[in-house]
Design an enzyme around this catalytic site. Structure first.
Site, PDB file in Angstrom:
ATOM      1  N   HIS A 192       0.849  -1.192   0.000  1.00 19.84           N
ATOM      2  CA  HIS A 192       0.000   0.000   0.000  1.00 19.84           C
ATOM      3  C   HIS A 192       0.885   1.243   0.000  1.00 19.84           C
ATOM      4  O   HIS A 192       1.738   1.408   0.868  1.00 19.84           O
ATOM      5  CB  HIS A 192      -0.942  -0.028   1.206  1.00 19.84           C
ATOM      6  CG  HIS A 192      -2.005  -1.070   1.066  1.00 19.84           C
ATOM      7  ND1 HIS A 192      -2.410  -1.883   2.098  1.00 19.84           N
ATOM      8  CD2 HIS A 192      -2.747  -1.435  -0.024  1.00 19.84           C
ATOM      9  CE1 HIS A 192      -3.365  -2.706   1.657  1.00 19.84           C
ATOM     10  NE2 HIS A 192      -3.583  -2.456   0.377  1.00 19.84           N
ATOM     11  N   GLU A 240       1.905   3.565   3.037  1.00 19.00           N
ATOM     12  CA  GLU A 240       2.474   2.951   4.239  1.00 19.00           C
ATOM     13  C   GLU A 240       4.003   3.018   4.185  1.00 19.00           C
ATOM     14  O   GLU A 240       4.696   2.007   4.059  1.00 19.00           O
ATOM     15  CB  GLU A 240       1.922   1.520   4.385  1.00 19.00           C
ATOM     16  CG  GLU A 240       0.404   1.539   4.557  1.00 19.00           C
ATOM     17  CD  GLU A 240      -0.289   0.196   4.352  1.00 19.00           C
ATOM     18  OE1 GLU A 240       0.394  -0.837   4.226  1.00 19.00           O
ATOM     19  OE2 GLU A 240      -1.545   0.188   4.308  1.00 19.00           O
ATOM     20  N   HIS A 269       2.828  -4.185   6.409  1.00 17.82           N
ATOM     21  CA  HIS A 269       1.886  -3.076   6.209  1.00 17.82           C
ATOM     22  C   HIS A 269       1.951  -2.137   7.416  1.00 17.82           C
ATOM     23  O   HIS A 269       2.652  -2.381   8.381  1.00 17.82           O
ATOM     24  CB  HIS A 269       0.459  -3.621   6.088  1.00 17.82           C
ATOM     25  CG  HIS A 269       0.193  -4.361   4.815  1.00 17.82           C
ATOM     26  ND1 HIS A 269      -0.596  -3.864   3.799  1.00 17.82           N
ATOM     27  CD2 HIS A 269       0.614  -5.581   4.379  1.00 17.82           C
ATOM     28  CE1 HIS A 269      -0.660  -4.729   2.807  1.00 17.82           C
ATOM     29  NE2 HIS A 269       0.071  -5.786   3.131  1.00 17.82           N
ATOM     30  N   GLU A 316       1.188  -5.336  10.763  1.00 17.15           N
ATOM     31  CA  GLU A 316       0.753  -3.937  10.710  1.00 17.15           C
ATOM     32  C   GLU A 316       1.674  -3.200  11.678  1.00 17.15           C
ATOM     33  O   GLU A 316       1.582  -3.382  12.900  1.00 17.15           O
ATOM     34  CB  GLU A 316      -0.713  -3.787  11.151  1.00 17.15           C
ATOM     35  CG  GLU A 316      -1.727  -4.510  10.265  1.00 17.15           C
ATOM     36  CD  GLU A 316      -1.976  -3.807   8.930  1.00 17.15           C
ATOM     37  OE1 GLU A 316      -1.447  -2.700   8.710  1.00 17.15           O
ATOM     38  OE2 GLU A 316      -2.701  -4.390   8.100  1.00 17.15           O
TER      39      GLU A 316
HETATM   40 ZN   LIG Z   1      -1.600  -1.990   3.997  1.00 19.49          ZN
END
Ligand SMILES: [Zn+2]
Length: 373
Positions: free
Chosen positions: A104, A107, A232, A307
């Site tokens: 993404h 990020e 992420h 994350e």
């Molecule tokens: Zn992500």
């Protein structure tokens, strides 16, 4: 100036037509030279893509005994995506720890992490006891920036862009969410068929060149991949399968114990810990077509989605002064995972193989004695 010289009949010749242009060009070149210096590369800052490309070239060249830079494929806008194979050459078949960053675009901490992690591998492999042993059994395959078109767009145009940059609906709408584009219950839940959505799953599974390239490589080497880690942000979580359903993977208990140990190790570093558990229950919503679920479905044993920091104070715009602690604690967590699996899984399998040979030997010996005597 020219006119004054002409009016007074003073002879002259032009050495440099446009001095300002020359100054500007030199400044740009100097900046570029600064960007390609591996010795002064600042891992505690975020870097634009041109600097990361320079860095990739240098880190591959300067560590070519341990590191191989390889071509993964092309983005929608025809930029090359590279990955690194890091590990000592070996006669025997090695296991693979596969990691990707920058799925993404916004990020940025994820992209900073992959660069940090590669730097750690190449600079501490002689001194780090864990790396000393695991690099003999494992190769690390690392994609530092996966969604390159999107990443560039966050630097030039829109800081919070998430998807790739493929156009749809006659160029009125852009971007597929690459983490909804994999062939894992594609677009059945927690994804959108509307291009203007941030979770647009694309026209079909693996429709995007980025997805196709990554799925192609992983698919070809999947029998050797023990770990798939996809990095992420944000939320401080270590997520296990699944995102598209409430069920857990067949290796859930083992995966939980590996992740829980990693989390405890991480806490020792900066007193920071993550939430650990199956994606759908920890995040609190479903998603389909993610690379983490897809990796599990094709048989990769340890598939984790990280994350990274933070919990939402700065969100995707994590200040640069948090890059170092984030990368340090995440490196600690990942090293713990790799070491645990190396010590328990690989050596157990080595013991198992030895036991099989021993068994065969005894059986043959018994047969020999039965036949002879
Ligand atoms: Zn992500």
């Amino acid at each position: 100036m020219k006119n004054a010289l002409l009016q007074n009949n003073i002879p002259y010749s032009v050495l440099i037509e446009d001095v300002q242009k020359m100054i500007d060009t030199n400044i740009v070149n100097n900046k570029k030279m600064k960007a390609v210096s591996l010795e002064t590369y600042d891992y505690t800052q975020y870097h634009p893509m041109n600097e990361i490309y320079d860095w990739m070239e240098q880190i591959g060249e300067k560590n070519n005994d341990l590191v191989t830079k390889l071509y993964l494929g092309s983005t929608y806008e025809h930029r090359p995506i590279y990955y690194f194979k890091i590990g000592w050459p070996s006669e025997k078949k090695k296991k693979i720890m596969f990691m990707d960053c920058g799925f993404h675009a916004r990020e940025w901490i994820s992209v900073a992490f992959c660069q940090w992690f590669i730097k750690e591998l190449v600079s501490t492999h002689n001194t780090n006891a864990i790396l000393g042993k695991v690099l003999k059994e494992f190769d690390f395959y690392i994609v530092p920036v996966f969604n390159i078109d999107g990443y560039i767009y966050t630097w030039t145009t829109q800081r919070l862009w998430r998807k790739n940059r493929a156009p749809f609906e006659n160029g009125t709408c852009y971007g597929v969410d690459l983490n909804r584009n994999f062939d894992a219950q594609w677009c059945t839940i927690g994804a959108s068929r509307n291009c203007s959505s941030n979770t647009f799953c694309g026209p079909s599974a693996e429709s995007e060149p980025e997805t196709k390239a990554l799925a192609g490589l992983i698919g070809r080497i999947k029998s050797d991949i023990l770990f798939y880690l996809t990095m992420h942000s944000y939320g401080k979580m270590i997520l296990l399968p699944y995102g598209y359903k409430d069920d857990v993977s067949k290796d859930h208990e083992l995966m939980m114990s590996v992740a829980t140990k990693a989390n405890a190790k991480m806490k020792e570093k900066h007193n920071n810990e993550y939430a650990v558990g199956p994606s759908a229950s920890v995040i609190g919503y479903y998603d389909s077509g993610s690379s983490g679920d897809w990796a599990t479905d094709i048989g990769i044993k340890f598939s984790y989605t990280f994350e990274l920091r933070d919990n939402g104070t700065y969100g995707f715009q994590l200040p640069a002064d948090q890059i170092k602690p984030t990368c340090e604690e995440t490196t600690t967590a990942i090293m713990s995972m790799v070491e645990y699996v190396h010590d328990n899984y690989l050596e157990n399998s080595a013991v198992a193989v030895t036991a099989v040979w021993l068994n065969m030997f005894i059986t043959i010996l018994c047969l020999y004695y039965t036949v002879i005597h």
